[in-house]
Design a protein around this motif. Structure first.
Motif, PDB file in Angstrom:
ATOM      1  N   VAL A  86      -1.016   9.376  37.463  1.00 32.80           N
ATOM      2  CA  VAL A  86      -0.247  10.622  37.555  1.00 32.80           C
ATOM      3  C   VAL A  86      -1.117  11.805  37.964  1.00 32.80           C
ATOM      4  O   VAL A  86      -2.200  12.030  37.395  1.00 32.80           O
ATOM      5  CB  VAL A  86       0.469  10.913  36.217  1.00 32.80           C
ATOM      6  N   SER A  99       3.621   3.351  29.343  1.00 34.30           N
ATOM      7  CA  SER A  99       3.811   4.611  30.048  1.00 34.30           C
ATOM      8  C   SER A  99       2.552   5.467  29.998  1.00 34.30           C
ATOM      9  O   SER A  99       2.114   6.021  31.013  1.00 34.30           O
ATOM     10  CB  SER A  99       4.991   5.381  29.449  1.00 34.30           C
ATOM     11  N   ASP A 100       1.951   5.568  28.835  1.00 37.66           N
ATOM     12  CA  ASP A 100       0.733   6.373  28.694  1.00 37.66           C
ATOM     13  C   ASP A 100      -0.406   5.813  29.546  1.00 37.66           C
ATOM     14  O   ASP A 100      -1.189   6.579  30.132  1.00 37.66           O
ATOM     15  CB  ASP A 100       0.309   6.433  27.229  1.00 37.66           C
ATOM     16  N   LYS A 127       2.363  13.562  29.167  1.00 35.93           N
ATOM     17  CA  LYS A 127       2.630  12.165  28.831  1.00 35.93           C
ATOM     18  C   LYS A 127       4.043  12.003  28.280  1.00 35.93           C
ATOM     19  O   LYS A 127       4.745  11.030  28.584  1.00 35.93           O
ATOM     20  CB  LYS A 127       1.610  11.655  27.814  1.00 35.93           C
ATOM     21  N   HIS A 129       3.363  16.659  35.022  1.00 38.03           N
ATOM     22  CA  HIS A 129       4.019  16.032  33.882  1.00 38.03           C
ATOM     23  C   HIS A 129       3.060  16.005  32.694  1.00 38.03           C
ATOM     24  O   HIS A 129       1.832  15.954  32.858  1.00 38.03           O
ATOM     25  CB  HIS A 129       4.391  14.587  34.213  1.00 38.03           C
ATOM     26  N   TYR A 137       0.251   6.738  33.067  1.00 35.62           N
ATOM     27  CA  TYR A 137      -0.004   8.169  33.227  1.00 35.62           C
ATOM     28  C   TYR A 137      -1.493   8.410  33.489  1.00 35.62           C
ATOM     29  O   TYR A 137      -1.862   9.143  34.417  1.00 35.62           O
ATOM     30  CB  TYR A 137       0.434   8.905  31.966  1.00 35.62           C
ATOM     31  N   GLU A 138      -2.333   7.803  32.699  1.00 37.06           N
ATOM     32  CA  GLU A 138      -3.773   7.989  32.863  1.00 37.06           C
ATOM     33  C   GLU A 138      -4.268   7.440  34.192  1.00 37.06           C
ATOM     34  O   GLU A 138      -5.181   7.999  34.807  1.00 37.06           O
ATOM     35  CB  GLU A 138      -4.518   7.311  31.708  1.00 37.06           C
ATOM     36  N   TRP A 186       4.281  13.246  41.806  1.00 40.56           N
ATOM     37  CA  TRP A 186       3.495  12.956  40.601  1.00 40.56           C
ATOM     38  C   TRP A 186       2.694  11.659  40.683  1.00 40.56           C
ATOM     39  O   TRP A 186       2.052  11.264  39.731  1.00 40.56           O
ATOM     40  CB  TRP A 186       4.378  12.940  39.345  1.00 40.56           C
ATOM     41  N   PHE A 218       6.647  12.454  31.137  1.00 40.85           N
ATOM     42  CA  PHE A 218       6.539  11.316  32.047  1.00 40.85           C
ATOM     43  C   PHE A 218       7.282  10.117  31.483  1.00 40.85           C
ATOM     44  O   PHE A 218       8.032   9.440  32.183  1.00 40.85           O
ATOM     45  CB  PHE A 218       5.070  10.982  32.289  1.00 40.85           C
ATOM     46  N   HIS A 219       7.078   9.850  30.194  1.00 40.04           N
ATOM     47  CA  HIS A 219       7.760   8.712  29.569  1.00 40.04           C
ATOM     48  C   HIS A 219       9.257   8.960  29.470  1.00 40.04           C
ATOM     49  O   HIS A 219      10.073   8.052  29.674  1.00 40.04           O
ATOM     50  CB  HIS A 219       7.188   8.441  28.179  1.00 40.04           C
ATOM     51  N   SER A 236       9.743   3.887  37.190  1.00 38.02           N
ATOM     52  CA  SER A 236       8.368   3.379  37.320  1.00 38.02           C
ATOM     53  C   SER A 236       8.331   1.952  37.858  1.00 38.02           C
ATOM     54  O   SER A 236       7.295   1.283  37.777  1.00 38.02           O
ATOM     55  CB  SER A 236       7.663   3.429  35.962  1.00 38.02           C
TER      56      SER A 236
END
Length: 282
Positions: free
Chosen positions: A169, A161-162, A145, A143, A165-166, A16, A148-149, A243
């Motif tokens: 991921v 986390s968001d 959002k 994943h 992700y952007e 990921w 993932f979190h 992470s």
């Protein structure tokens, strides 16, 4: 006659994650005189956006294929590199070290190898969405959002986390998860590691709040080296999740890894030699 050269550090990402996750690590290592490289897995595109647009390119790549991919990268180098891997990249780093293709390895939150029996419920919950559908074996899984979190970035705020992700991921092949899950039922599992090889030093790092590779799994992985004749060290960061290599605390993990390499005589200031591939365990 041996000549000194910059030691090369090969970074390997996990499921990921796009290889750009290592951009800050590479800069930190470069500043201290290391040469660095972070090639992606087979099928990874050059950008996160392109990787998301073409998950079919990422799908159906297994542990052996990924390991062989990095072995070919190493074959083009003048000497075996130091390998730093996270998650499944940490498993691959151990495989490469056991094959004597690396001078040393740092395995961070490594996916469990064949022989590791611990699978805490929280870890099972993080991979169940993939493993519960056998068709995911040959597909790429993404994943959300939220997921993932919940599993990957559970020790940091949702906002951070968001943002991660952007930035990083991408879809990941389901096949390595199935191979790892079935490893102890397969005599020739691609998740097999040579724990007792006479090779360079290993540092294993885990996170005390990791939900993807919990501390219990990291503990069990490190115990597999109890008969190893070489240097093996283990460090747990109690407050960190999966992470830990990309979130706001990444520098602490990188600095610890750098200090450990220096203690092994593998830093540029210790006179890295192209004759012996960068040093070996004492």
């Amino acid at each position: 006659m041996s000549t000194t050269a910059k030691p090369t550090v090969l970074f390997i990402h996990g499921l990921w994650m796009h290889p750009s996750t290592w951009e800050r690590w590479a800069q930190a290592f470069n500043e201290l005189g290391y040469a660095t490289m972070a090639p992606g897995w087979p099928g990874d595109a050059s950008t996160v956006g392109e990787s998301r647009e073409h998950p079919e390119d990422i799908a159906d790549h297994g542990i052996d294929e990924i390991t062989d991919h990095y072995a070919r990268v190493i074959a083009d180098l003048d000497a075996p590199p130091i390998v730093v891997g996270h998650s499944f990249g940490g498993l691959i780093a151990q495989k490469l070290l056991g094959q004597k293709l690396a001078s040393a390895a740092v395995a961070i939150d490594p996916a469990q190898a064949k022989g590791v029996l611990k699978l805490p419920l929280v870890q099972l919950g993080s991979v169940l969405p993939v493993l519960s559908n056998p068709t995911n074996y040959r597909k790429a899984y993404s994943h959300t959002k939220k997921s993932f979190h919940k599993s990957f970035a559970s020790a940091i705020t949702k906002d951070e986390s968001d943002a991660l992700y952007e930035r990083y991921v991408i879809p990941a092949p389901g096949r390595p998860l199935f191979e790892a899950a079935l490893a102890n039922f397969s005599p020739h599992s691609p998740a097999k590691v040579d724990f007792n090889a006479d090779r360079g030093p290993l540092l294993m790092i885990g996170g005390g709040k990791d939900r993807t590779v919990p501390k219990a799994s990291s503990d069990s992985s490190f115990k597999m080296y109890h008969n190893a004749p070489t240097v093996n060290e283990y460090k747990i960061f109690d407050d960190r999740g999966h992470s830990l290599t990309i979130d706001h605390g990444w520098r602490e993990i990188a600095n610890y890894s750098l200090a450990w390499l220096d203690r092994q005589g593998l830093s540029p200031t210790n006179g890295h030699s192209t004759q012996n591939g960068g040093g070996s365990s004492p």
